[in-house]
Design a protein around this motif. Structure first.
Motif, PDB file in Angstrom:
ATOM      1  N   ALA A   1       0.829  -1.179   0.004  1.00  0.00           N
ATOM      2  CA  ALA A   1      -0.089  -0.086   0.018  1.00  0.00           C
ATOM      3  C   ALA A   1       0.915   1.287   0.058  1.00  0.00           C
ATOM      4  CB  ALA A   1      -0.959   0.288   1.198  1.00  0.00           C
TER       5      ALA A   1
ATOM      6  N   GLN B   1       1.422   3.510  -6.848  1.00  0.00           N
ATOM      7  CA  GLN B   1      -0.049   2.878  -6.308  1.00  0.00           C
ATOM      8  C   GLN B   1      -0.604   1.839  -6.991  1.00  0.00           C
ATOM      9  OE1 GLN B   1      -2.531   6.545  -5.515  1.00  0.00           O
ATOM     10  NE2 GLN B   1      -2.052   6.379  -3.272  1.00  0.00           N
TER      11      GLN B   1
ATOM     12  N   PRO C   1       2.005  -2.168  -6.580  1.00  0.00           N
ATOM     13  CA  PRO C   1       2.188  -2.815  -5.265  1.00  0.00           C
ATOM     14  C   PRO C   1       3.441  -3.760  -4.944  1.00  0.00           C
ATOM     15  CG  PRO C   1       0.193  -3.995  -6.018  1.00  0.00           C
ATOM     16  CD  PRO C   1       0.602  -2.900  -6.862  1.00  0.00           C
TER      17      PRO C   1
END
Length: 279
Positions: A138, A243, A246
């Protein structure tokens, strides 16, 4: 001889500066075995024994090895244990700034003696980035142009907690804002959502978010941005791409463990040398 190169610097052996250059190795070989080698020969010899030229990692003189070791051996494992017991998340947080004149535009092939020219703005646009990375891949971030204040930091922590959907143990450096009264008060009011843990001072190599900062500075061509808006847009665009990747974010954590192992090794090496050094 190879052990001396791995464990000591030329400066410690009184034969040069802090880096093992080919010239320093030539001097070491001459002193140890009495053989004169050329710098080219030393380079080939070192490569044949698994040595390569590398950019050295930086360590601050102010870093306290005992404090770092205690944090790695005791405090951070305790954070991990609590995180698992609370079904919480760990997020590594850091702030960095991007400025158009801080990073050179790179290199360009050109005829010898004719330096190439890259047009850049003289206005020096700048943006700040607050980011957080988690081991599961994340990534959270905010891009802003104003000063880094307690209000900015707490608003970012609030967003991380909301988007994570559970309690977050935040690991950060000892920036004055992180230790300020306003932040401490906010943390007390939100203790069930966010808990802040401060790393040892002068130890950025422990934070995987520093690798995101380096990634950002390398891939966002800040020197080509003519305005603050363009620089902010390019920064957000890059971070949104990360983003969606990951696996790249998880690599920051994996590389942090490599850095951690190197830090542990360097602490043990320094400590053992102090213990064995004749008085």
């Amino acid at each position: 001889m190879f052990a001396a190169m791995a464990d000591c610097t030329p400066e410690e052996l009184l034969i040069g500066g802090p880096l093992w250059t080919r010239q320093a190795v030539v001097e070491l070989v001459r002193l140890v075995v009495g053989v004169d080698m050329t710098e080219q020969g030393v380079g080939l010899w070192l490569r044949g024994h698994g040595f390569t030229p590398q950019r050295p990692a930086r360590r601050a003189y102010e870093q306290q090895s005992a404090v770092v070791r205690a944090w790695l051996d005791e405090e951070y494992p305790a954070i991990g244990t609590r995180t698992k017991a609370e079904d919480a998340a760990i997020a590594w947080v850091d702030r960095c700034g991007l400025r158009s004149d801080a990073v050179p535009p790179g290199r360009s092939w050109a005829p010898k003696g004719r330096t190439p020219i890259v047009r850049v703005t003289g206005k020096r646009p700048r943006v700040n980035v607050m980011s957080a990375v988690a081991s599961r891949g994340a990534l959270w971030f905010t891009v802003f142009t104003g000063r880094f204040t307690a209000a900015v930091f707490t608003a970012f922590l609030d967003r991380v907690a909301r988007q994570a959907g559970r309690k977050v143990h935040v690991v950060a450096d000892r920036h004055p804002v992180h230790r300020g009264k306003a932040v401490r008060s906010w943390l007390e009011d939100n203790a069930d959502r966010v808990e802040l843990h401060l790393m040892p001072g002068y130890s950025p190599e422990l934070n995987p978010d520093e690798l995101l900062n380096a990634d950002l500075e390398h891939n966002v061509n800040a020197s080509r941005a003519r305005t603050v808006d363009r620089l902010a847009h390019g920064t957000r665009r890059f971070l949104r791409r990360r983003q969606r990747q990951p696996h790249v974010v998880r690599d920051y954590e994996r590389l942090r463990h490599h850095h951690e192992a190197m830090v542990r090794w360097s602490i043990v090496r320094v400590t053992s040398r102090r213990l064995t050094r004749p008085r």
